[in-house]
Design a protein around this motif. Sequence first.
Motif, PDB file in Angstrom:
ATOM      1  N   ARG A 167       0.416  12.149  12.327  1.00  0.00           N
ATOM      2  CA  ARG A 167       1.745  11.884  11.763  1.00  0.00           C
ATOM      3  C   ARG A 167       2.283  10.532  12.229  1.00  0.00           C
ATOM      4  O   ARG A 167       3.154   9.947  11.580  1.00  0.00           O
ATOM      5  N   LEU A 168       1.781  10.054  13.366  1.00  0.00           N
ATOM      6  CA  LEU A 168       2.264   8.780  13.894  1.00  0.00           C
ATOM      7  C   LEU A 168       1.537   7.588  13.291  1.00  0.00           C
ATOM      8  O   LEU A 168       1.937   6.451  13.513  1.00  0.00           O
ATOM      9  N   ASP A 169       0.459   7.853  12.549  1.00  0.00           N
ATOM     10  CA  ASP A 169      -0.367   6.757  12.043  1.00  0.00           C
ATOM     11  C   ASP A 169       0.120   6.259  10.692  1.00  0.00           C
ATOM     12  O   ASP A 169      -0.612   6.244   9.697  1.00  0.00           O
ATOM     13  N   SER A 170       1.351   5.843  10.623  1.00  0.00           N
ATOM     14  CA  SER A 170       1.879   5.292   9.378  1.00  0.00           C
ATOM     15  C   SER A 170       2.524   3.948   9.675  1.00  0.00           C
ATOM     16  O   SER A 170       3.371   3.838  10.569  1.00  0.00           O
ATOM     17  N   ALA A 171       2.110   2.944   8.948  1.00  0.00           N
ATOM     18  CA  ALA A 171       2.627   1.594   9.156  1.00  0.00           C
ATOM     19  C   ALA A 171       3.969   1.425   8.462  1.00  0.00           C
ATOM     20  O   ALA A 171       4.260   2.090   7.465  1.00  0.00           O
ATOM     21  N   PRO A 172       4.817   0.528   8.974  1.00  0.00           N
ATOM     22  CA  PRO A 172       6.057   0.222   8.265  1.00  0.00           C
ATOM     23  C   PRO A 172       5.761  -0.266   6.852  1.00  0.00           C
ATOM     24  O   PRO A 172       4.733  -0.927   6.622  1.00  0.00           O
ATOM     25  N   PRO A 173       6.596   0.052   5.887  1.00  0.00           N
ATOM     26  CA  PRO A 173       6.336  -0.383   4.515  1.00  0.00           C
ATOM     27  C   PRO A 173       6.407  -1.906   4.385  1.00  0.00           C
ATOM     28  O   PRO A 173       7.361  -2.535   4.849  1.00  0.00           O
ATOM     29  N   THR A 174       5.382  -2.470   3.797  1.00  0.00           N
ATOM     30  CA  THR A 174       5.327  -3.913   3.582  1.00  0.00           C
ATOM     31  C   THR A 174       4.879  -4.177   2.159  1.00  0.00           C
ATOM     32  O   THR A 174       4.500  -3.259   1.429  1.00  0.00           O
ATOM     33  N   GLN A 175       4.899  -5.446   1.774  1.00  0.00           N
ATOM     34  CA  GLN A 175       4.344  -5.805   0.478  1.00  0.00           C
ATOM     35  C   GLN A 175       3.377  -6.965   0.662  1.00  0.00           C
ATOM     36  O   GLN A 175       3.608  -7.847   1.490  1.00  0.00           O
ATOM     37  N   PRO A 176       2.253  -6.933  -0.060  1.00  0.00           N
ATOM     38  CA  PRO A 176       1.277  -8.020   0.094  1.00  0.00           C
ATOM     39  C   PRO A 176       1.828  -9.331  -0.443  1.00  0.00           C
ATOM     40  O   PRO A 176       2.666  -9.354  -1.352  1.00  0.00           O
ATOM     41  N   ALA A 177       1.357 -10.410   0.151  1.00  0.00           N
ATOM     42  CA  ALA A 177       1.828 -11.732  -0.256  1.00  0.00           C
ATOM     43  C   ALA A 177       1.526 -11.985  -1.723  1.00  0.00           C
ATOM     44  O   ALA A 177       0.451 -11.666  -2.224  1.00  0.00           O
ATOM     45  N   GLY A 178       2.494 -12.553  -2.385  1.00  0.00           N
ATOM     46  CA  GLY A 178       2.366 -12.936  -3.781  1.00  0.00           C
ATOM     47  C   GLY A 178       3.490 -13.892  -4.086  1.00  0.00           C
ATOM     48  O   GLY A 178       3.876 -14.697  -3.235  1.00  0.00           O
TER      49      GLY A 178
END
Length: 747
Positions: A167-178
């Motif tokens: 449950r702890l293995d979730s990264a903060p939401p990001t967006q790929p560079a574009g």
Amino acid sequence: MTGAILTPDERRTLEALHDRLFPTSDPTETTAAQIGTVAYVESALGDAYARHAPLYRQTLAALDQSASGNFAELPAAEKDRLIALLEADELPGLPTPDGHSAFDLVWRHLREGLFSDPAHGGNHGMAGWDEIGFPGAQFGYTEAEQTFGRPVTRKPQPMAELSRDARLDSAPPTQPAGAPIEEADVVIIGGGFTGSFMAHRLVKSGLKVVILEAGSPRHGREHAMDELSATAFRNEGGAEKFNSEVPTWRLSPDTPARPASMSQGLETRLGGNSVAWGAVAMRFYEDDFEVRSKTVARYGEDRIPEGAALADWPLSYADLAPYYDAAEDLLGVSGHAGGSRDAGRNRGNPFEGPRSKPYDMPALRRSGLGAKFAEAAEGLGYHPFPLPAAILTAPYKGRHACTYCSFCSRFGCHVDAKASAQNTVLPEAMASGLLTIVTGARVTEIVTENGRAIGARYLDARGQDHIQRGQQVILATYAFENVRLLLLSRDAEHPDGLGNNRGQVGRYYMTRQQPSVFAQFEGTPINRFIGPTAQAQAIADLSCDHFDHGDLDFIRGGRIAVFNQFLPIEASAVLPPDVPRWGRAWREFFTRNYNSISMLFIDPEILPSDNNRLDLDDTRTDDLGRPVVRITFDIGENEKKMIPWLQDRAEEIATKMGATRTWRRPALTGPISTHDTGGTRMGHTADGSVTDGFGRVHDTPGLTVVGGSSFVSLPPVNPALTILALSLRAADAIVEDLAKHRMEETT
């Protein structure tokens, strides 16, 4: 691995080499090849170390050539003769890699095959761990198991058998560079601790923030319980950027520079070094902000060492104190305030600056080794204390308390007890809806219009070029990249780089040296592999100007501490001067003494020097063809006198602890330490600094630089907490600047 990397003849030669480097003395002992070192190396050459395959082929060919075609068939004595030539770089036909020797690489990989987790292809059946008594990946240990002199009897366990809370293995939401988003209030270059802390502070004030992060997203628990993937040598956390831009190093401007490739690695993914740090969260002392004036007032102008560029900071401890409070609250810091005691066992640092409140929770428990150190130090008249740490000793804001496992510094925390950007400020900042984190955005320059910073140019994963605009730009990368980006960002008003109109960018680089004293307690298990590095006892009596220097030939001083965490791959290179790096003597020494060696870690104060600086290398480039940073660094005469004096004191403590033997590291230990500071010094005027006390660049409106590069001095204290406090202070200044600018626009 998809296929054989070495030929059968090459594999046979490598097996013979390994079995002489780590030899057996009787048929009951396990050979290196049986432990799995050759299998490990071949697997690694097909994956993480593919770039080293040509070097291996050349090295093995050189051994066979010198053996008339078959090294494996030589008598043992003749094999040893050729290995000695290999170690000395005198074997005919030997390759000469840049920055290290062929033997260094082979020896490093052998140790990895002996003592890494079996998941990597070596250490079959955990035979390497069994031989030295290392229990491998354990969830944690009890206080009783840290008792000095009591062996730990747990059966070794690989990381595959350790249960994890997915449950702890979730990264903060990001967006790929574009393509860039619409103009932000603030653009932050760098998604490490500094940039994340600033983003949190800024969105709390209602500002719209974009972080441009060169690396990919991650949850911050990577490398937990895996020494190999987390080592500075392999540095998987820097694979997406830093490993392709390793700085070069020279001692002085008139000596050649070579890659610092066997030095510390830096993380370049989301969260930066906040995932890998050791989490010592210690404030600077009051007089650290007034080093020059305090030294002159007490000892006179003539005690300033020749070549030392001492200066006072453009702020005081009192100015920073509320931001220290705020940073500690965000991190969750365990410790004991100065002068306080806990049941007579732990007391705080009597030299620390004033605090407005106690630490959030008690200090990490005292280990048996720490108790030995504290007893000896007190017996010599010193004042030992537990280092404050951003590691929880009680549940805090949804995070778990420390379990005292073996993997902390350079590792993600398997229960989130150690603070990182991911488990402190980023979730709350992202929840505001005002922060956008763009990952895979490789910033190549800071963009200006009419001399003012208005954004950052970056490349996405496809190599497409974009500009993210913002009303304010914050440069919040590591010291090396802060300097490099300033020097590479040029316009008509700044032909030599932003912030550099007075030639100040890159000057006064300072890096921590680690001239430790090692102490052997022969026959006594000390269990130093248990517990986080920051579970340490230290003395500050010899730091700064806490003692009279009147009769000494140096100024300032250093901290002495005894740390935990002693993992096998790195520990197998900790040898006294009379023990060779290979052969029977090495195997016997390490396997018998792995659990009886301690380190008294010395953090000497490194004075800023006219000699030391960062600039752009004119011969070496990164994977984008841009110059890498060139480090010019040597310790000064002051440090050359101070460090042996501190080592004498450390040896006295070790002897009183009962050490049967001590030895020293050299005074100069290298150019990169993860305590790398200076290069964009802050100050009151542009004549001797790059920024003001809030990080605003003197000659470039709209641009703020934060991080260790801003330091004016490098006290014998871990820099992270001060970096974070300075970043919060700089964020408040940006909020005020933007509010003032908008008011001016409306009137």
